[in-house]
Design an enzyme around this catalytic site. Structure first.
Site, PDB file in Angstrom:
ATOM      1  N   LYS A 281    -129.214  30.305   3.601  1.00 43.79           N
ATOM      2  CA  LYS A 281    -128.229  30.470   4.690  1.00 43.79           C
ATOM      3  C   LYS A 281    -128.843  31.258   5.856  1.00 43.79           C
ATOM      4  CE  LYS A 281    -123.936  30.280   6.143  1.00 43.79           C
ATOM      5  NZ  LYS A 281    -123.320  29.004   6.480  1.00 43.79           N
TER       6      LYS A 281
ATOM      7  N   LYS B  44    -115.748  22.078   0.150  1.00 39.12           N
ATOM      8  CA  LYS B  44    -114.283  22.052   0.047  1.00 39.12           C
ATOM      9  C   LYS B  44    -113.860  21.245  -1.178  1.00 39.12           C
ATOM     10  CE  LYS B  44    -113.813  22.224   5.053  1.00 39.12           C
ATOM     11  NZ  LYS B  44    -113.842  23.687   5.176  1.00 39.12           N
TER      12      LYS B  44
ATOM     13  N   LYS C  51    -116.734  30.290   2.039  1.00 39.81           N
ATOM     14  CA  LYS C  51    -115.342  30.761   2.058  1.00 39.81           C
ATOM     15  C   LYS C  51    -114.398  29.858   1.254  1.00 39.81           C
ATOM     16  CE  LYS C  51    -112.745  28.268   5.331  1.00 39.81           C
ATOM     17  NZ  LYS C  51    -113.677  27.241   5.696  1.00 39.81           N
TER      18      LYS C  51
ATOM     19  N   GLY D 192    -112.544  27.065  10.504  1.00 36.37           N
ATOM     20  CA  GLY D 192    -113.037  27.684  11.738  1.00 36.37           C
ATOM     21  C   GLY D 192    -112.198  27.323  12.957  1.00 36.37           C
ATOM     22  N   ASN D 193    -111.609  26.114  12.943  1.00 38.54           N
ATOM     23  CA  ASN D 193    -110.820  25.694  14.105  1.00 38.54           C
ATOM     24  C   ASN D 193    -109.547  26.526  14.275  1.00 38.54           C
ATOM     25  OD1 ASN D 193    -109.787  24.475  11.750  1.00 38.54           O
ATOM     26  ND2 ASN D 193    -108.778  22.881  12.930  1.00 38.54           N
TER      27      ASN D 193
HETATM   28  P1  ADP Z   1    -114.109  24.431   8.372  1.00 39.80           P
HETATM   29  O1  ADP Z   1    -114.362  25.288   9.554  1.00 39.80           O
HETATM   30  O2  ADP Z   1    -112.674  24.102   8.187  1.00 39.80           O
HETATM   31  O3  ADP Z   1    -114.785  24.910   7.112  1.00 39.80           O
HETATM   32  P2  ADP Z   1    -116.091  22.258   8.518  1.00 39.80           P
HETATM   33  O4  ADP Z   1    -116.520  21.733   9.836  1.00 39.80           O
HETATM   34  O5  ADP Z   1    -117.037  23.113   7.743  1.00 39.80           O
HETATM   35  O6  ADP Z   1    -114.707  22.988   8.769  1.00 39.80           O
HETATM   36  O7  ADP Z   1    -115.666  21.038   7.570  1.00 39.80           O
HETATM   37  C1  ADP Z   1    -114.695  20.075   7.954  1.00 39.80           C
HETATM   38  C2  ADP Z   1    -115.338  18.837   8.584  1.00 39.80           C
HETATM   39  O8  ADP Z   1    -116.048  18.064   7.616  1.00 39.80           O
HETATM   40  C3  ADP Z   1    -114.370  17.839   9.154  1.00 39.80           C
HETATM   41  O9  ADP Z   1    -113.912  18.207  10.425  1.00 39.80           O
HETATM   42  C4  ADP Z   1    -115.197  16.529   9.191  1.00 39.80           C
HETATM   43  O10 ADP Z   1    -115.766  16.336  10.459  1.00 39.80           O
HETATM   44  C5  ADP Z   1    -116.318  16.781   8.192  1.00 39.80           C
HETATM   45  N1  ADP Z   1    -116.447  15.807   7.110  1.00 39.80           N
HETATM   46  C6  ADP Z   1    -117.623  15.524   6.499  1.00 39.80           C
HETATM   47  N2  ADP Z   1    -117.484  14.629   5.541  1.00 39.80           N
HETATM   48  C7  ADP Z   1    -116.167  14.282   5.513  1.00 39.80           C
HETATM   49  C8  ADP Z   1    -115.388  13.389   4.725  1.00 39.80           C
HETATM   50  N3  ADP Z   1    -115.934  12.646   3.755  1.00 39.80           N
HETATM   51  N4  ADP Z   1    -114.052  13.313   4.954  1.00 39.80           N
HETATM   52  C9  ADP Z   1    -113.477  14.056   5.923  1.00 39.80           C
HETATM   53  N5  ADP Z   1    -114.171  14.935   6.712  1.00 39.80           N
HETATM   54  C10 ADP Z   1    -115.500  15.053   6.512  1.00 39.80           C
HETATM   55 MG    MG Z   2    -116.955  25.110   6.797  1.00 39.07          MG
END
Ligand code: ADP
Ligand code: MG
Length: 313
Positions: A127, A273, A211, A11-12
């Site tokens: 969701k 992920k 996604k 998302g970033n």
């Molecule tokens: P995206 O938009 O890329 O899907 P998300 O916010 O859904 O991003 O997921 C990424 C985030 O997950 C990271 O920015 C971090 O803050 C968080 N996160 C949660 N658990 C962990 C972990 N164990 N290691 C690293 N990041 C983590």
């Molecule tokens: Mg996400």
């Protein structure tokens, strides 16, 4: 043969508004151009949370005001988001390639992701999508359209849809063909438009496929070498956000599964992920998955940064 990558963009990489997005995609394009220059073949899967939310909201609010504006099903909202995000990515990538002397073409595939009607997720809708309604409004819509609503932490009633597992990608042949031809392909945006098969025909259904899971499935079915998740952190950590935090480098599938069981990854952000990365890496020897940040995309692919998940250690 050049290495084929499926990149899941977080998302970033997009921001929340169209203006923010136009700017943000230029940054993403810079990092992707670096990989294209090195000869990688690339498919990009982007998120669409804020964008599809905005489209859905716009139709819901407009429909309340004006009866000539009809309900826009969630699947159609997803298709619209794929269209305009695809346009922004195409434009930013094409301009960046031009400035770098690259003649690579960019295309966007409106993509349907196949799910199973029998998926347990359709029995347990999780969701939330769209705006908040009062109890009375929610009851009325529910009666008219059959939507399911839940009370959301004192803020009102919100529609919930299923988040089923992706089983296949309808346009995989087209996507693979374009990638092999050297195009950078934007596909499966927002996890794809969910469809299910009945008597051989595909029907859309209002649902949201994660996604990262859809991107991993796409990587698997188009036979890509590497699946890379670009998010807001350079590596995955255990004990994330605590004094015991430890960044992970290369880990095996067994280690990743153990950490998942121990609850190191937040559900809804890092957990899907890691699940997606494990699924792809386990699908065949030689396949690897990398989780890193957008800024570290090149370092991640070349093994200098990021968390790598593989069965080959
Ligand atoms: P995206 O938009 O890329 O899907 P998300 O916010 O859904 O991003 O997921 C990424 C985030 O997950 C990271 O920015 C971090 O803050 C968080 N996160 C949660 N658990 C962990 C972990 N164990 N290691 C690293 N990041 C983590
Ligand atoms: Mg996400």
């Amino acid at each position: 043969m050049s290495e084929q990558l499926v990149i899941a963009l977080g998302g970033n990489a997009l921001g929340s508004t169209p203006t923010e997005q136009k700017q943000a995609v230029l940054e993403a394009a810079k990092h992707i151009a670096k990989l294209v220059k090195e000869g990688y073949k690339i498919v990009i899967v982007h998120g669409n949370g804020p964008q599809v939310g905005m489209i859905n909201l716009a139709f819901e609010l407009a429909g309340k005001e004006n009866k000539n504006i009809s309900i826009m099903p969630f699947a159609e909202c997803c298709a619209m988001s794929q269209g305009y995000i695809g346009f922004h990515l195409q434009n930013a990538l094409q301009n960046t390639f031009y400035e770098n002397g690259l003649s690579t073409h960019v295309s966007t595939a409106i993509t349907q992701v196949i799910v199973e009607r029998e998926d347990q997720a359709f029995q347990n809708l999780t969701k939330p999508v769209g705006i908040f309604y009062t109890e009375a409004e929610a009851a009325l819509i529910s009666k008219e359209l059959g939507y399911t609503f839940v009370e959301d932490s004192g803020r009102g009633y919100r529609r919930v849809v299923a988040s089923p597992e992706p089983v296949d990608i309808k346009e995989k042949g087209t996507i693979r063909c374009l990638m092999e031809n050297g195009d950078v392909v934007v596909a499966c945006g927002g996890g794809g438009i969910p469809v299910y098969r009945e008597n051989g025909l595909m029907h859309s259904i209002d649902a949201v496929v994660d996604k990262d899971k859809a991107a991993a499935k796409l990587a698997e079915v188009i036979n890509a070498d590497t699946f890379i998740v670009l998010t807001a952190v350079p590596k995955v950590a255990i004990n994330f956000g605590t004094p015991q935090q430890k960044w992970l480098e290369t880990i095996s599938i067994a280690e990743a599964k153990q950490y998942m069981l121990e609850g190191h990854f937040a559900p809804g952000s890092m957990l899907p992920k890691v699940e997606a990365a494990v699924k792809f890496a386990a699908s065949r020897p030689g396949r690897k998955a990398i989780i890193t940040s957008l800024e570290m995309a090149y370092e991640g692919v070349t093994g200098k940064n990021g968390t790598i998940i593989t069965q080959d250690i």
